[in-house]
Scaffold this active site. Structure first.
Site, short mmCIF file in Angstrom:
data_model
loop_
_atom_site.label_atom_id
_atom_site.label_comp_id
_atom_site.label_asym_id
_atom_site.label_seq_id
_atom_site.Cartn_x
_atom_site.Cartn_y
_atom_site.Cartn_z
N SER A 97 0.82 -1.21 0.00
CA SER A 97 0.00 0.00 0.00
C SER A 97 0.86 1.27 0.00
CB SER A 97 -0.94 0.02 1.20
OG SER A 97 -2.10 -0.73 0.91
N SER B 177 -2.85 -7.95 -6.04
CA SER B 177 -2.51 -6.88 -5.10
C SER B 177 -3.66 -5.88 -4.98
CB SER B 177 -1.21 -6.19 -5.49
OG SER B 177 -1.15 -5.97 -6.86
N ASN C 128 -6.18 -7.62 -2.60
CA ASN C 128 -5.80 -7.96 -1.24
C ASN C 128 -4.87 -6.98 -0.52
OD1 ASN C 128 -7.07 -10.66 -1.15
ND2 ASN C 128 -5.63 -11.06 -2.82
N TYR C 129 -4.11 -6.20 -1.27
CA TYR C 129 -3.05 -5.43 -0.62
C TYR C 129 -3.17 -3.93 -0.72
CZ TYR C 129 -0.55 -9.76 0.13
OH TYR C 129 -0.19 -11.00 0.56
N PHE C 130 -3.89 -3.44 -1.71
CA PHE C 130 -4.00 -1.99 -1.83
C PHE C 130 -5.13 -1.50 -0.95
CE2 PHE C 130 -2.44 -1.94 -6.54
CZ PHE C 130 -1.18 -2.31 -6.11
#
Length: 694
Positions: free
Chosen positions: A461, A649, A652-654
DNA sequence: CTCACGACTTAGTAGAAGCGTG
DNA sequence: CACGCTTCTACTAAGTCGTGAG
């Protein structure tokens, strides 16, 4: 680090920039209403302070006031309550097996095989895959055949044939039947398709939603996984094994104490009905191949999941927030890299990898399954040192995806790896004094709730935020903005090593590119030969020695054949090859046309002409070389881009608020970046201020 | 105090849906 | 309006991490 103060953020660009007509910019008027028209979206976040504030004195985050019912006053060791009431209709079992029509029979050793339904079903699982890569895999085949034989023992072919050799099996009749059925389905009229879809939707209607604390919520995977062949990734030892049909007797239902107990849609009784409100699943069963537990949960966009998703990002933000956790942690592990206590030194080094390289923590061992590795499970072979300060990772990571990375590291890290590898064999653990549990326990002491995965969220992030901030895109059009976003995503995806198999349709495009390249190389070869004819002296020179390595006789022959028939454009996709190439081709044609006239000529005048021609050829070869080089790079670039999966991403990750804020500031419609399902998942984040920062 | 296990998140893939185009 | 390509969703495998049993 990642964040710039909000004052440095550029003003939102005015939306009066010229936008090419082809880059669709208008938001579909119906779009907004569409979202608003879905009252199903529960706006749970509105009742709640959006950001979890941290008590400066104690460093303990206050629980956000979301659904206080799961806050439990009884202290830390108490299990959390996830719901008060829960009503649902259970799970949907697939329909029973329908035997193939009697004229469809596979063959064994040339003879038709009359299989009872149970054995035929399993044969069908395999038949469906005969044109896929799965059946090219010996391990897959072996497991399938063994399991199928077990079924055959119980349900032998009716004609007494004994199936002992997979090589003698011909599944094609079944495969072709499946293909025909698919074609039939495809050929149905739009109305028929619609009707069929409607019928399925009606059938599933009662399963799609549940009452979760009285609210209607969508259920995710209410369809019981059908029987089939286990498609384990990579070298999974169980790949190809038969996954049994799940029966009601296998399934445990979790439901509210006062709710009516659902009735299975196939004959049978539930294994068990429980009322456990400390968990979120509605049903569970154990799959037979690996003994893994399967669960039925709410959909990702449900408030329950969304809340925990938000909490995840709040945790990641906490890491970098005002208290400077991340700064302190990094300073500490930098110091610990030199610790005299080996365990500490190893832990610091491992943590450094997790933080800087985004490695996963890596479980120590999962029941001798696949040998995929990550940080804590690294062995000495996986990590090579290259003086002066490079570390080379080459491992098979999650999902059997290769992780190859050659990175420069600090001297101390380099030195540590050298020390850790001393007197160990290849298969010995690199971090033999670090256990995953120790590492997470240590992280807990640094920050409450901190675990190894938080670093991945945090780094992904904050990197995204930093990269997006780098470019104000003031005068960019929509497409350029989207390209910039994708470029940033791409970089993070590489950090996280999110990769995917390149679909065959794309490899075809690659092949076309490759052919264009080769045809340029062919031109170069021809030019070289002409050059040698014009003047022998070039034959020995180094720069014209190269024989355009990947051109074999076979290709050359077929290329020449194609040229004769004038079919080059069609067969090799050379039609739209760009102006530069066509100019070059014209020059080449001129040269080839000029040479024969010179061939027999002698005298100073001819020598002069030859020299001139040679010069022109050399020049052209030089330009060809440039073009070839550029294309080679482009092919490599594109190939790499295709192998990177951007979605993982993003999902799940940003932190979605980064993207949404970026959209607002850069004047990009959110739906250009988030699909419908992502907008649903991130509904809670859609209302952030324009200058929100991770 | 381990360690196996249970629950939940993260992950790539297959196939459906969407979409521009000849 | 079928076709080939891209994008999206459903599916389920494969991780992580906390916990509870022994």
């Amino acid at each position: 680090m990642a964040s710039t103060s909000s004052s440095s953020v550029s003003e939102p660009p005015t939306n009066s920039e010229p936008v090419p007509a082809d880059s669709v910019q208008e938001i579909h008027p119906g779009e907004d209403e569409d979202l608003a028209a879905k009252p199903e979206v529960l706006r749970w976040w509105e009742a709640v302070p959006a950001v979890e504030k941290v008590d400066e004195n104690v460093g303990v985050p206050k629980q956000p006031e979301v659904y206080k019912w799961w806050e439990n006053s009884a202290g830390e060791s108490t299990v959390t309550v996830k719901w008060k009431t829960l009503e649902h209709n259970g799970v949907l079992f697939p329909p029973p097996y329908e035997p193939l029509p009697s004229h469809v029979k596979m063959r064994y050793d040339g003879k038709e095989l009359d299989l009872p339904p149970a054995a035929e079903e399993v044969a069908g699982f395999y038949a469906a895959l005969i044109e896929s890569d799965y059946t090219q895999d010996a391990g897959f085949n072996e497991n399938f055949f063994r399991d199928w034989q077990t079924v055959l023992q119980k349900h032998p072919p009716r004609d007494g044939i004994e199936v002992t050799n997979l090589q003698l099996c011909d599944f094609r009749p079944i495969f072709e039947y499946f293909e025909a059925e698919k074609a039939k389905k495809k050929a149905m009229s739009a109305q028929e398709k619609k009707d069929m879809k409607k019928a399925i939707a009606d059938l599933e209607l009662t399963y799609t939603t549940c009452l979760f604390d009285g609210r209607e919520e969508k259920v995710g995977n209410f369809r019981i996984e059908p029987a089939g062949l286990f498609r384990g990734r990579g070298e999974h030892p169980k790949r190809g094994c038969l996954k049994y049909r799940v029966q009601p007797e296998d399934v445990t239902i979790n439901i509210g104490g006062n709710a009516p107990i659902p009735v299975p849609n196939v004959p049978g009784k539930w294994k068990e009905v429980i009322h456990d409100n400390t968990v979120t699943w509605l049903a569970t069963w154990t799959e037979n191949v690996n003994g893994n537990h399967k669960y039925v949960f709410l959909v990702v966009g449900s408030s329950l999941k969304a809340q925990s998703d938000m909490l995840k990002f709040e945790k990641a933000r906490e890491l970098k927030a005002s208290h400077g956790h991340i700064g302190r942690i990094r300073t500490t592990y930098d110091v610990d890299l030199k610790s005299t206590v080996l365990a500490d030194r190893q832990r610091a080094t491992a943590l450094c990898f997790i933080d800087k390289l985004g490695l996963r923590v890596g479980e120590e061992e999962h029941d001798a399954d696949v040998d995929t590795v990550s940080c804590c499970s690294l062995c000495c072979v996986h990590v090579r040192l290259e003086a002066p300060n490079f570390v080379v990772f080459d491992i098979i990571g999650e999902d059997s995806i290769r992780y190859y990375n050659r990175v420069p590291v600090e001297v101390q890290v380099f030195e540590n790896i050298r020390i850790f590898k001393e007197n160990k064999s290849d298969e010995d653990r690199l971090f033999d004094y670090v256990k995953k549990a120790d590492l997470n326990e240590y992280l807990q002491t640094e920050m409450k709730g901190l675990t190894a995965t938080v670093f991945r969220t945090f780094n992904a992030s904050s990197t995204l935020q930093r990269l997006l901030d780098e470019n104000d895109l003031r005068s960019a059009n929509l497409q350029e903005k989207l390209n910039a976003y994708n470029k940033a995503s791409h970089e993070v995806a590489i950090l996280c090593n999110h990769r995917r198999a390149v679909p065959p349709s794309r490899t075809h495009a690659q092949a076309t590119e490759q052919n264009k390249l080769r045809s340029l190389k062919y031109d170069r070869m021809q030019l070289r030969r002409t050059l040698f004819k014009v003047d022998e002296k070039f034959r020995g020179t180094k720069e014209y020695m190269d024989n355009e390595s990947d051109m074999n006789d076979e290709w050359t022959a077929s290329h020449e054949e194609a040229m004769k028939t004038g079919d080059v454009e069609n067969t090799e996709g050379l039609a739209e090859d760009g102006e530069k190439v066509s100019v070059l081709r014209d020059r080449i044609a001129e040269i080839e046309a000029a040479y024969p006239a010179l061939e027999q000529e002698r005298g100073t005048d001819a020598d002069f002409k030859r020299a001139k021609l040679a010069e022109k050829i050399q020049e052209t070869i030089g330009e060809l070389d440039e073009e070839i080089k550029a294309r080679k790079l482009r092919i490599i670039d594109r190939k790499e881009a295709m192998e990177i999966a951007l979605s993982t991403s993003k999902i799940n990750y940003f932190d979605p608020r980064i993207t949404i804020a970026w959209c607002k500031i850069r004047d990009v419609p959110v739906e250009k970046v988030f699909s419908q399902s992502l907008r649903l998942k991130f509904a809670w984040a859609l209302e952030v201020e324009g200058d929100w920062k991770f």
